[in-house]
Design a protein around this motif. Structure first.
Motif, PDB file in Angstrom:
ATOM      1  N   THR A  20      20.876 108.439   5.636  1.00  0.00           N
ATOM      2  CA  THR A  20      21.836 107.356   5.788  1.00  0.00           C
ATOM      3  C   THR A  20      21.633 106.706   7.148  1.00  0.00           C
ATOM      4  O   THR A  20      21.044 107.296   8.058  1.00  0.00           O
ATOM      5  CB  THR A  20      23.299 107.845   5.676  1.00  0.00           C
ATOM      6  OG1 THR A  20      23.630 108.629   6.818  1.00  0.00           O
ATOM      7  CG2 THR A  20      23.537 108.616   4.397  1.00  0.00           C
ATOM      8  N   ALA A  53      24.551 100.129   8.195  1.00  0.00           N
ATOM      9  CA  ALA A  53      24.027  98.942   7.511  1.00  0.00           C
ATOM     10  C   ALA A  53      23.782  97.813   8.516  1.00  0.00           C
ATOM     11  O   ALA A  53      24.440  97.727   9.555  1.00  0.00           O
ATOM     12  CB  ALA A  53      24.995  98.494   6.434  1.00  0.00           C
ATOM     13  N   ASP A 112      20.714  93.907   5.117  1.00  0.00           N
ATOM     14  CA  ASP A 112      20.961  94.734   3.931  1.00  0.00           C
ATOM     15  C   ASP A 112      21.916  94.078   2.935  1.00  0.00           C
ATOM     16  O   ASP A 112      22.157  94.641   1.864  1.00  0.00           O
ATOM     17  CB  ASP A 112      21.572  96.081   4.342  1.00  0.00           C
ATOM     18  CG  ASP A 112      20.651  96.922   5.188  1.00  0.00           C
ATOM     19  OD1 ASP A 112      19.418  96.897   4.946  1.00  0.00           O
ATOM     20  OD2 ASP A 112      21.163  97.624   6.092  1.00  0.00           O
ATOM     21  N   LEU A 117      22.959  95.623  -0.677  1.00  0.00           N
ATOM     22  CA  LEU A 117      24.300  96.190  -0.829  1.00  0.00           C
ATOM     23  C   LEU A 117      25.020  95.549  -2.022  1.00  0.00           C
ATOM     24  O   LEU A 117      25.653  96.245  -2.818  1.00  0.00           O
ATOM     25  CB  LEU A 117      25.115  95.988   0.455  1.00  0.00           C
ATOM     26  CG  LEU A 117      24.689  96.865   1.618  1.00  0.00           C
ATOM     27  CD1 LEU A 117      25.254  96.335   2.925  1.00  0.00           C
ATOM     28  CD2 LEU A 117      25.119  98.298   1.383  1.00  0.00           C
ATOM     29  N   VAL A 140      24.548 102.780   4.697  1.00  0.00           N
ATOM     30  CA  VAL A 140      23.702 102.771   3.503  1.00  0.00           C
ATOM     31  C   VAL A 140      23.084 104.148   3.305  1.00  0.00           C
ATOM     32  O   VAL A 140      22.825 104.880   4.258  1.00  0.00           O
ATOM     33  CB  VAL A 140      22.589 101.700   3.561  1.00  0.00           C
ATOM     34  CG1 VAL A 140      23.178 100.316   3.617  1.00  0.00           C
ATOM     35  CG2 VAL A 140      21.638 101.929   4.715  1.00  0.00           C
ATOM     36  N   ILE A 172      17.611 101.328  -0.740  1.00  0.00           N
ATOM     37  CA  ILE A 172      19.055 101.532  -0.668  1.00  0.00           C
ATOM     38  C   ILE A 172      19.554 101.919  -2.053  1.00  0.00           C
ATOM     39  O   ILE A 172      19.372 101.178  -3.015  1.00  0.00           O
ATOM     40  CB  ILE A 172      19.773 100.280  -0.135  1.00  0.00           C
ATOM     41  CG1 ILE A 172      19.371 100.050   1.328  1.00  0.00           C
ATOM     42  CG2 ILE A 172      21.291 100.426  -0.260  1.00  0.00           C
ATOM     43  CD1 ILE A 172      19.935  98.799   1.950  1.00  0.00           C
ATOM     44  N   TYR A 223      26.083 103.156  -0.848  1.00  0.00           N
ATOM     45  CA  TYR A 223      26.683 102.688   0.393  1.00  0.00           C
ATOM     46  C   TYR A 223      28.129 103.154   0.472  1.00  0.00           C
ATOM     47  O   TYR A 223      28.749 103.518  -0.526  1.00  0.00           O
ATOM     48  CB  TYR A 223      26.622 101.158   0.502  1.00  0.00           C
ATOM     49  CG  TYR A 223      27.595 100.413  -0.379  1.00  0.00           C
ATOM     50  CD1 TYR A 223      28.809  99.953   0.132  1.00  0.00           C
ATOM     51  CD2 TYR A 223      27.310 100.172  -1.709  1.00  0.00           C
ATOM     52  CE1 TYR A 223      29.709  99.276  -0.679  1.00  0.00           C
ATOM     53  CE2 TYR A 223      28.204  99.494  -2.514  1.00  0.00           C
ATOM     54  CZ  TYR A 223      29.407  99.043  -1.992  1.00  0.00           C
ATOM     55  OH  TYR A 223      30.294  98.376  -2.798  1.00  0.00           O
TER      56      TYR A 223
END
Length: 167
Positions: free
Chosen positions: A5, A8, A12, A16, A63, A70, A73
């Motif tokens: 992780t 973000a 992104d 996302l 994320v 990805i 999230y």
């Protein structure tokens, strides 16, 4: 699978939004209408909405990645709206914690939750649809307890959520 992780970034936002579109229905009641789901996705889960969150001083997006992609999230809000539930007031809220279905059962959600909650000092709250038994069990295993209920506006529908707190 190795999951990682990170915080973000503005770059992104498109990814996302794509993950959000693929996972939102999974967190909703099975009888939610296509109109309700589509309306929510169009009005709350577009790249512009994620850019807004990323520029907010009270929201933190994280994320989850697998092999550079990805796949999930989380969104932590340090100043969420009141819920009128004493045990949940003035607590930061884990308002989203979503992982793509292909990663379910592989430890992805646990990694995302662990890394997200490591950023929180003290208690935290969340809301989860009352019919989302899998998520409820997951949160209960992670120390969350039901303290009340709230209504979630999803397009033209109202969905009942459990409000859960982890001390």
């Amino acid at each position: 699978m190795p999951f990682s992780t990170r915080i973000a970034q503005l770059s992104d936002a498109d990814a996302l939004s794509a993950v959000a579109e693929q996972t939102f229905a999974l967190a909703s009641p099975p009888d939610a209408s296509v109109l309700a789901l589509t309306t929510y996705i169009e009005t709350q889960l577009q790249p512009a909405h994620f850019r807004h969150h990323l520029n907010s001083l009270t929201k933190r997006l994280r994320v989850l990645q697998c092999e550079g992609q990805i796949v999930g999230y989380s969104l932590l809000d340090s100043a969420p709206d009141p819920l009128d539930i004493a045990q949940a007031e003035n607590l930061p809220e884990l308002s989203r914690c979503y992982v793509l279905p292909a990663q379910h059962g592989a430890g992805a959600a646990q990694r995302l939750l662990d890394d997200t909650l490591a950023q929180v000092q003290g208690a935290v709250r969340l809301t989860v649809n009352e019919q989302n038994a899998r998520a409820i069990r997951f949160y209960q295993r992670n120390g969350f307890c039901k303290v009340g209920e709230a209504l979630f506006v999803c397009g033209p529908e109202l969905h009942r959520d459990w409000v859960m707190v982890r001390e």
